[in-house]
Design an enzyme around this catalytic site. Sequence first.
Site, PDB file in Angstrom:
ATOM      1  N   GLU A 113       3.489 -10.595  -7.553  1.00  0.00           N
ATOM      2  CA  GLU A 113       4.064  -9.272  -7.767  1.00  0.00           C
ATOM      3  C   GLU A 113       5.092  -8.945  -6.687  1.00  0.00           C
ATOM      4  OE1 GLU A 113       0.351  -7.097 -10.059  1.00  0.00           O
ATOM      5  OE2 GLU A 113       0.431  -6.930  -7.873  1.00  0.00           O
ATOM      6  N   CYS A 361       0.765  -0.143  -0.737  1.00  0.00           N
ATOM      7  CA  CYS A 361       0.255  -1.030   0.306  1.00  0.00           C
ATOM      8  C   CYS A 361      -1.214  -1.346   0.077  1.00  0.00           C
ATOM      9  CB  CYS A 361       0.444  -0.345   1.660  1.00  0.00           C
ATOM     10  SG  CYS A 361      -0.201  -1.268   3.053  1.00  0.00           S
TER      11      CYS A 361
END
EC number: 2.1.1.192
Length: 378
Positions: A113, A361
């Site tokens: 990704e 994150c």
Amino acid sequence: MSETSATSLPVTEPLPAPAPAKLVDVASLSLEALSRFVTEELGERAFRAPQIYRWLHQRGATSFDEMTDLSKVLREKLRARAEIVPLVKDCELRSTDGTIKYRWKTRDGRYIESVYMPTEDRRTLCVSTQVGCAMACGFCMTGTMGLKRNLTPSEIVAQVHAVNREVRKNEGHETLRPLSNLVFMGMGEPLHNFENLKTALSILQSEDGPNFSHRHITVSTVGLVPMIERFGKETDVKLAISLNASTDEQRSKTMPVNRKWNIAALLDACRKFPLRQGRRITFEYVLIKGFNDADEDAHRLIELLKGIPVKVNLIPYNENPGLGFHTTGEERAEEFRAILADGHVAAYIRRNRGRDIAGACGQLANRGETQAGTDSTT
């Protein structure tokens, strides 16, 4: 002497055909290595190498047929001896804040990704360097995958080329490189794949490639201490340290790397790190409620970072199912930041992007793998 008939000859298995020569992953080559390949393997003149390199890394060519200013003979040679390894877009997920998470399928069926984060003044791509991760940080979804394999230089760089194409198509940019900034904070530990990372950086910074400035590239590490020294000597891009704790006891609970290289060893490496004039090391500190967000943590952090030119990015934890951690509230995060500021530590609360698409994150883990072209987050 009697003749031996064909039917009396011993029966043997046919010899296997010679294995085809392995094709060279040409987009993984540095310009120097490509020059050697072009002259020594293809028998072409050296000036062809930067010509091919520009097709690959300025224009993002995905086939040799696109290289229309090369002779047909040279393109045939390239097809016979080399290949451009594809990344196939599996899906893209769009956040309400404008962030886009791209999922790519590699040739061997793995998924990685990348996260595109546009703002008014910059277009940043978060890049992956491995399929999965071996670091097993307790608050990170990628760490639950384990390490599947390293990405090749071409697979690292292909994320940048592919998103440049997507941005040009979707936002109508005429420039070949609409992306302005790269952060190596995606799937994997970049310094655990250092050689391939270094080659990818040389490509991305090349004047014959995308030509990113060293000022606009940041590489984050959990703290592989021996590799930090090599990183400082062999590259010139910015360093970020994923710290996330103020004591060894805390850090070892959530970051197994700390059991090998503790905070003191990590900060010693940072103090020795060669910094350009005016540059600082970024320390990333994920704020986890009731774990590392007390006043005492902030005061300890001030003491730990003395003598290092730093800025601290405070990152409210992005909650992941099953990991058992919770995010610090906005008020507590601001109080923590204020303590650091009072201690003369430049600290900022980082706005999380893409949380609603598991693109923030610590959330990248190929959840919701789908077929190409879909936008499902399930």
